[in-house]
Design an enzyme around this catalytic site. Structure first.
Site, PDB file in Angstrom:
ATOM      1  N   TYR B 171      52.307  11.510  77.564  1.00  0.00           N
ATOM      2  CA  TYR B 171      51.644  12.552  76.773  1.00  0.00           C
ATOM      3  C   TYR B 171      51.816  12.285  75.286  1.00  0.00           C
ATOM      4  O   TYR B 171      52.801  12.722  74.690  1.00  0.00           O
ATOM      5  CB  TYR B 171      52.265  13.914  77.093  1.00  0.00           C
ATOM      6  CG  TYR B 171      51.901  14.493  78.436  1.00  0.00           C
ATOM      7  CD1 TYR B 171      51.006  13.857  79.296  1.00  0.00           C
ATOM      8  CD2 TYR B 171      52.455  15.705  78.856  1.00  0.00           C
ATOM      9  CE1 TYR B 171      50.684  14.407  80.525  1.00  0.00           C
ATOM     10  CE2 TYR B 171      52.125  16.257  80.091  1.00  0.00           C
ATOM     11  CZ  TYR B 171      51.239  15.597  80.916  1.00  0.00           C
ATOM     12  OH  TYR B 171      50.925  16.154  82.128  1.00  0.00           O
ATOM     13  N   LYS B 204      50.524   9.347  84.992  1.00  0.00           N
ATOM     14  CA  LYS B 204      49.854  10.637  84.851  1.00  0.00           C
ATOM     15  C   LYS B 204      49.471  10.831  83.399  1.00  0.00           C
ATOM     16  O   LYS B 204      50.346  10.813  82.522  1.00  0.00           O
ATOM     17  CB  LYS B 204      50.807  11.750  85.281  1.00  0.00           C
ATOM     18  CG  LYS B 204      50.207  13.127  85.175  1.00  0.00           C
ATOM     19  CD  LYS B 204      51.295  14.189  85.231  1.00  0.00           C
ATOM     20  CE  LYS B 204      50.739  15.538  84.829  1.00  0.00           C
ATOM     21  NZ  LYS B 204      51.797  16.552  84.657  1.00  0.00           N
TER      22      LYS B 204
END
Lengths: 306, 306, 306, 306, 306
Positions: B171, B204
């Site tokens: 992220y 992810k």
């Protein structure tokens, strides 16, 4: 073993036979094998610059296997990349060419005047997937240099204890160094010296410009009448600064550029006594056949045929 | 073993059979087992957002056992949570579905432009309670990234040595990244590349928006005429950035939202070649029967039935 | 073993029998033994506030043996103190009651908005002198929280590997939390959740006030119509936030105050489903006979007799 | 073994016989042997203040052997110094008197409001050269206190595991403490308490002045009517703060001063129940015969003969 | 063994025979062997100042073998250099003269008022290539001194455990020390004392100037009437500060200068009782025959023949 390789190995009298074996694997690999010259393909720009800038110009390179095959087909000496890229092909190409795990890296999602790389690989991982060497970047001059040197010291000791060779990318950087100073002659020579003193088996620096950064160095050059006006002369000074030429020192190609400019620079490196090149973007960002042609020319230059 | 799973496992040629076994456990679990697609339930919001915001909307979720059962009953591929939540059900549901220990976490009781997560779990704990994988969040771009990368490197090495798989939440965040830049296309692709280079088995990232953050990347997209106007095209670029699709890359669902919006996004991920979803708040904050229905629809989309 | 204790132990399905044995020692000790309720005497104020403020009000407490005897004679569940205080009595009272070594501490000779405790004890020391558990304070919200969480993770893993139980004092603090926010309902619930997720066997938080600190939490409470106007309702919410009541959660008594106020608060904790109290200054700063009377009343409240 | 020594040893019920043996060696040494009183010669000023200020007043002290002989000839209980000074005489005087290795030190070539000492010795070194104890300075109140406490915790654990005793110099210092607060009564008592809680066998603090630093402490003293107007009363309070007198607590002599002032202070320490003195500059900066006379008087005071 | 060497070794009563053997190797080497005097060639300026400034004045020195031969041919006592320079000759000159691995270094590509050196070598490496000692620089007074002292402590302990000797370069530096204070008499004496207290076998400081930096020291000198007006008197004071002359203390030569000035200074060092010199730039930056002549004269001065 060719005599020249035996001679080069003799310079590393404190390294164990395991490390010499891995160094020899690189020096005996590919089209330049046995000449004492070498060309390495490095692909760490996926991390350093991001995948878009890096691989879109030649999208085959998104696939990690592309680079293994490029290096093999071009007859290069070794392939250097971060852990992930190597892990993605090490089994398929096991034994095909020497691998160098680039064990530290830096992404460019934030900027720092005094950069620091993160350790993202390890000696254990390099051994596990069959590498011949680890690669490590130091930024002499960065405020974070103490951390970087001490990690390099520890990794070098561990790598050599396990018979790996050590390749050091030495790139001066930091708030006390001007932008042009990063490739100044005195600074490039300093970078090579530092890597050699840290125990590097192979040293990678940038080709030096005709510029001197530090006042004290300038005085010395002027007093001694050191000539710095041609690339071969400057390369010669850098090679001399790496233990009088007794450490294998190679030069990076820098940003992607035209074929003529690349070959011109390679000739300068060769004529100054450089041991070879490490060429990334200029290779894998070209379409494959073009890249093979360019790398073929580079090799010919080092063979003295071009 | 289904051929598609065998194919996926073949991409991880440097991982040991233990890690492949655990990766296969996830890919063979639940309704998507054997398809090469996967949906994971993550519940780390108790730490990340606090229990009030997280569990009051559907109070059954205060009980850690709720989430095990939701994931099992919905036929999901795995359940990911911090140490405490997993420890509270691992014995009762031992063998029922693969567990992923989220080994780092951050609470939001203080704010930082350059965030850092604390390591709150371990490989030893993951092994002790029977997990198939560890999960780890990096914030590329944060000033604290070096610490995060180096801990990830160490944890990945330890996990893989013990035959666990590694899932990386990547992220981008930090003072040099704009708010919208966090989900920009180039930045999402960069995030996927970094996770892949760090050795992640499953990656992810967030679904990318039609926005490019970094100037150099923008030039490259424009020059190459990369199309970025639909979610499938953007997903495709991110998948390509994860080793040309040779790393299992899944997408998070983001903040809770309406069913149609969720399913629309899932279709985009599927059409772009995404491997699946990780869906937390949109699942466990809905009433149980609604959640099961939604997750059923998500699975059908990945099965190509909806 | 009483059924209630067996039930409580069943919640800790991932802990080894050694840790369960030590948890059972605490739950089976003293007048509340076997009820599932507990009262702990903590004496770390000698370090936290200094000996003058702490022991002059009841000078018998300067002697470390005083507190062992107070806890034993009052029929409490356990005695918690720093290494030095425990070492000064552990041999004399060996086997008389479970000890909890408070392994981190902070003196108040300098002030910090973002506090950090120093590790002053160890698992080895706790085992060596026969403790049943270690105790550890985290300050969620402090800028130093990452350090504190990571040390807690490591200590918890080591403690549980050796069969000790872990008690976590979870006290939100830091420059982003208002003074009243430290005991806000959402923040207390958050504190309990964090301790549970970190693997605590027993959680200690402060009794929550009728105040909500974080805007996002406030919206959730309002939307769901959560009632927060009485202490029992607030205690219930905190207990729910500790894995739906499946983690033993107890409440501190705060600053010394009048007997009626103390007992009133205890009733609120009991009526909200709290598992018990940890009561320091209100106990050992009273004259011994008064303290015994007060602790007797507290125990009766938890027994449902007062 | 004299009964008083046996009594003192009984206070350390959690220490192993090895540590008790070394504590007994100190308490049974020299002219005060067996009385439960002790006088230690510390010579760390060569590092703390520099050799010029330290040894020029009595140049015999430049030679490390001088101090061994002074301590032996004066019949003292132990000699404490940094690694270098001890190594320079340990073989020659092996077995002649107990040695205490001062394992951390600070030079004064730079100033800090929040000081920190460097660890310059080790438990291994102390064992190797036959020491009875290690000595360690903490600065409660310094911003660097967490580092200092955690190192002390680790060193204490290691020292005691190997049967050494631990002496803690506890000197409050730091930007939140006023200059006179460093020797305030409440602060000295606090310093003694902290050292005791950290597991010190012998505690060294400065003699307290008739001044109270912390507002909360002042209220407590006033409310309880604690008398602080004479040195014996203040010493008594500090001794009480070290586990009600159940930890051997001694007092430093401070800067060099006149003989009468020194002896007057010693009488105050004795009358308040202090266990003894640690006397450096007042001893070794006097000419040898004067020093022996002064130390003889100090011993007589503790013997109750002067 | 010459009596003087046996006497010197007797000062190191806490070192093991392995360390004494290596210390003896240095003291028995070369033309000054057995006299108790020594001259060491140090070449770490390649790192400290860069190769251009360092080796251009006498380009033979680019080759690492040059310095081994210079030291051997001049009949010096030992050769000190960083890891890389030593590794490049250790096999060729194995057994020819004692080597000292300078295990920390600092390049000057960035400036700091409070400098810190990076650890670039190790005890393992020193043992592996046959060194007699490690060398380490501390900067007393630097804000980073705690880190430097603690690393020196650890390295010294490891080196001595393995039978190596330890040489400490003690160079006060930092924001609280004036430029001229770096070579002030009190500061040089302080530097020698610190190195001795840290356990150094050989101490290297700069020749002290007739200047006193610290006010407290000045008072002491004045009160005691210490004479500081000639170099021999100042050297004598520094030697006295190194355990009354019971630690081998040598002096650096400073920047390159004229032959007469060099020899004049050496005589001052000798007459003050200094144990010898460490002479780098004044040796290797001169043309080889000149250097041999100069070093020959230096040796004759220490032999009392010049």
């Amino acid at each position: 073993m060719k005599r020249r390789i035996r001679e080069i190995l003799s310079w590393y009298g404190s390294d164990n036979p395991g490390t010499l074996t891995n160094l020899a694997r690189i020096l005996n690999q590919g089209k330049l094998g046995g000449t004492g010259k070498l060309v390495i393909l490095p692909v760490d720009q996926g991390v350093e610059h991001g995948p878009a800038r890096t691989f879109i110009p030649n999208p085959g390179g998104f696939d990690p296997r592309y680079h293994f095959e490029l290096a093999i087909d071009a007859g290069l000496s070794a392939y250097a990349a971060p852990l992930g890229f190597l892990e993605a092909g090490a089994r398929d190409y096991a034994g095909d060419l020497p691998l160098i795990m680039k064990v530290n890296n830096r992404e460019n999602l934030s900027s720092d005047k005094d950069p620091l790389q993160a350790v993202t690989g390890s000696v254990e991982a390099a051994l596990r997937i069959g590498c011949a060497a680890i690669g490590y970047t130091v930024y002499p001059g960065s405020m974070h240099r103490v951390v970087m040197y001490e990690k390099l010291q520890a990794l070098t000791e561990e790598a050599k204890r396990h018979g790996l060779a050590v390749v050091v990318w030495s790139y001066p950087r930091g708030s006390d160094i001007s932008k042009e100073g990063e490739t100044a002659l005195d600074v490039s020579a300093y970078a090579a010296q530092i890597a050699a003193q840290m125990g590097a088996n192979i040293i990678k620096v940038k080709p030096p410009d005709d510029f001197v950064e530090q006042g004290e160095a300038r005085k010395t050059y002027e007093k001694a009448g050191v000539e710095t006006d041609t690339l071969p002369k400057r390369i010669e000074h850098v090679i001399k600064s790496a233990f009088d030429g007794r450490r294998v020192t190679i030069f990076s190609g820098g940003a992607a550029k035209g074929t003529d400019a690349v070959l011109e620079e390679i000739r300068g490196i060769r004529d100054g006594g450089g041991f070879g090149s490490i060429m990334g973007r200029n290779a894998f960002q070209r379409e494959r056949s073009e890249a093979l042609e360019l790398l073929g020319s580079v090799i010919k230059i080092y063979q003295g045929k071009l």
